[in-house]
Design an enzyme around this catalytic site. Sequence first.
Site, PDB file in Angstrom:
ATOM      1  N   HIS A 112       0.835  -1.229   0.000  1.00  0.00           N
ATOM      2  CA  HIS A 112       0.000   0.000   0.000  1.00  0.00           C
ATOM      3  C   HIS A 112       0.864   1.272   0.000  1.00  0.00           C
ATOM      4  O   HIS A 112       0.448   2.309   0.530  1.00  0.00           O
ATOM      5  CB  HIS A 112      -0.936   0.062   1.219  1.00  0.00           C
ATOM      6  CG  HIS A 112      -1.663  -1.202   1.527  1.00  0.00           C
ATOM      7  ND1 HIS A 112      -2.960  -1.421   1.126  1.00  0.00           N
ATOM      8  CD2 HIS A 112      -1.264  -2.319   2.170  1.00  0.00           C
ATOM      9  CE1 HIS A 112      -3.340  -2.632   1.534  1.00  0.00           C
ATOM     10  NE2 HIS A 112      -2.326  -3.194   2.161  1.00  0.00           N
ATOM     11  N   SER A 148      14.485  20.964 -16.736  1.00  0.00           N
ATOM     12  CA  SER A 148      13.260  21.710 -16.964  1.00  0.00           C
ATOM     13  C   SER A 148      13.613  22.972 -17.739  1.00  0.00           C
ATOM     14  O   SER A 148      14.682  23.542 -17.554  1.00  0.00           O
ATOM     15  CB  SER A 148      12.645  22.070 -15.614  1.00  0.00           C
ATOM     16  OG  SER A 148      11.836  23.217 -15.738  1.00  0.00           O
ATOM     17  N   LYS A 197      15.961  21.556 -11.615  1.00  0.00           N
ATOM     18  CA  LYS A 197      15.297  20.254 -11.778  1.00  0.00           C
ATOM     19  C   LYS A 197      16.061  19.222 -12.583  1.00  0.00           C
ATOM     20  O   LYS A 197      16.773  19.524 -13.520  1.00  0.00           O
ATOM     21  CB  LYS A 197      13.921  20.459 -12.408  1.00  0.00           C
ATOM     22  CG  LYS A 197      12.981  21.097 -11.420  1.00  0.00           C
ATOM     23  CD  LYS A 197      11.559  20.777 -11.721  1.00  0.00           C
ATOM     24  CE  LYS A 197      11.252  19.339 -11.430  1.00  0.00           C
ATOM     25  NZ  LYS A 197       9.948  18.972 -11.946  1.00  0.00           N
ATOM     26  N   GLU A 204       9.310   7.840 -16.991  1.00  0.00           N
ATOM     27  CA  GLU A 204       7.927   8.304 -17.201  1.00  0.00           C
ATOM     28  C   GLU A 204       7.421   7.931 -18.593  1.00  0.00           C
ATOM     29  O   GLU A 204       6.261   7.559 -18.769  1.00  0.00           O
ATOM     30  CB  GLU A 204       7.854   9.827 -17.032  1.00  0.00           C
ATOM     31  CG  GLU A 204       8.079  10.284 -15.604  1.00  0.00           C
ATOM     32  CD  GLU A 204       8.252  11.795 -15.540  1.00  0.00           C
ATOM     33  OE1 GLU A 204       7.252  12.486 -15.347  1.00  0.00           O
ATOM     34  OE2 GLU A 204       9.394  12.266 -15.701  1.00  0.00           O
TER      35      GLU A 204
END
Length: 463
Positions: A158, A279, A285, A292
Site C-alpha cells: 500500500h 526543466s 530540476k 515516465e
Amino acid sequence: MPHDALWSGRFKEPLAEIALKFSSSIDIDKQLYEEDIAGSIAHVEMLAATRVISSSEARRIRTALNTVRKDIEAGKFQLTSDYEDIHMAIEQRLIQKLGPLGGKLHTGRSRNDQIALDERLYLRKAIREISKLVVQLQRVLLYKSEKYFGVLMPGYTHVQRAQPIMLSHHFLAYSSMLERDYERLEDCRKRVNKSPLGAAAFAGTSFPIDRVLVAKKLHFDGIVENSIDAVSDRDYLIEFAAVCSIIMTHLSRFAEELVYWSSKEFGFAHISDAYSTGSSIMPQKKNPDMAELVRGKSGRVYGGLMNLLTIMKGLPLAYNRDMQEDKVPLFDIVNTTRQCLFIFSHLLLHTAFDKERMAEELRTDYLSATDMADYLVRKGIPFRQAHEITGKVVAHCMSHRMYFGNLDLEILKEFSTAFEPDIFDHILPQSSVDQKQSAGSTNPHEVKKQIVHWSRVLKNRKA
Ligand code: ARG
C-alpha cells in the site's frame, strides 16, 4: 498517377484517385517488403517443384524478385501510395521487368494468404528480438542484484513501509516476472510459426500446390490446417499484443518505482544525468523522463491490443478488408515494446541505489514490528495478543516521537514481561531478514539461491 489495378478486368472505370488514397495501405505495409519477397520466392520455387510452372520460369521470377528487393533498398523503386499495397506494388514491378511471365507468380495464391504469411514472418522476427531484449533486461537485473547484494531497504505494501527486505530480492522479483514474459513469447511463437500460404482466397486452390513444402522453405513448424481459418483469424496478433501489454505492465510498474525512488522524498535511486532531463524553466530540476515515458508508452501498447480486438470482433469469416487496419497497431506495438525494453535496460544500468538513504529509512521507522510480534510468539504468547502488544509499543513510540532503536527494556517490560534483553538484536533490520526461513523469502541465503539460479539460466540462454 494511379497504376492500372491488377484486378481491373471486370471494371468499366478505374478506381477513383481518392478511393485509392483512402484504401491504400502501402505507407504502412511497405515495411513488409522483405517478408513479402521471401514469401513470393518460396511460393514460386514450390510452383516449379510441383510443375505448375517450369523451373526456368521460376528461376527468372526469383531473380527478378531479388532485383525488386535491391531496387527498393537502393531507393530506385519508390513505394508510393499510387499502389494499393505492398503486394500489388511488388507484383506490378515484377511484371514491368518480366512482362507476362511476372503474372505467373500469383498462381494459386491470393493476397489474403499472402498478407497473413507476411505478418507471421514479420512477427516471428519481432518475437525473437523482443525475447532478446527481455533477456538483456534480466541480465541487467542480475548484475544489479549481485552488485547490491547485502543492501537492505524498506519493503512496501500500500506504499506504506512494511518490512525490511533485500534490495536484490526486489530486483529479482522483476526477473521472475520477465521470465514469464519470455515464456509467453515462446508460447506465442509456436502459434505464430505456422504457414497460412496456400489457403489462397480462403477455400484453397485447384492447383496441385504443396503447402508443406512452402512451409519448410520458410522454416515454419507446419501449416495452418484449415484454409478458411488461415486467412480469417488474427488471434496470433492479439495474443502477441496481450503478451506485450503484460511486458509493458511490468516495465511500467518498475518505471513508477524509479520515478518516485528518484524523488527527494525517497532519495533511494539516483538516475545518471545521461538518462535524465532538465526543466525549461526551473533550473534546479532533474527529471526521470525515461522512466515516465516507459510508463506512458504502456498506454500505446494497451491501446493497440484494444484496437486489434475491436477490428476483429464483428468480422464474419473469411477475409474482410477491415483486417488491413491491423498493421498500424501491430507495428506500433512491436516498435514501442522494443524501444521501452531497450531503454529500460540502459536506464537501470545507469541508476545508482542509495544504501545509506535506505538504511536511514529503516532506522527511523517500525518495520521490525512483525519481528517483535514473532519474538513474543516464540515466548509463548498467542500471535493475536503479540500483535496487540506490539501495536501498543508502536503507538507509544509514535506519541513519544521515538523509534524502536530508542526503546529500553524497562519501557518494553511495561507492555509485556516476556521481553528480554535479546529483543534488541531481534528487531534489527538485518536480523529481520536473516530470520526469514521460508523458500523464496528475503533471507540472504534464499536471495543468493535466486541469484545462482538466474546466473545459470541466463548463461545458458542463447538470446
Ligand atoms: N492490403 C491488404 C491487407 O493488408 C491485403 C489483402 C487484400 N485482399 C483483398 N482481397 N483486398 O489486408
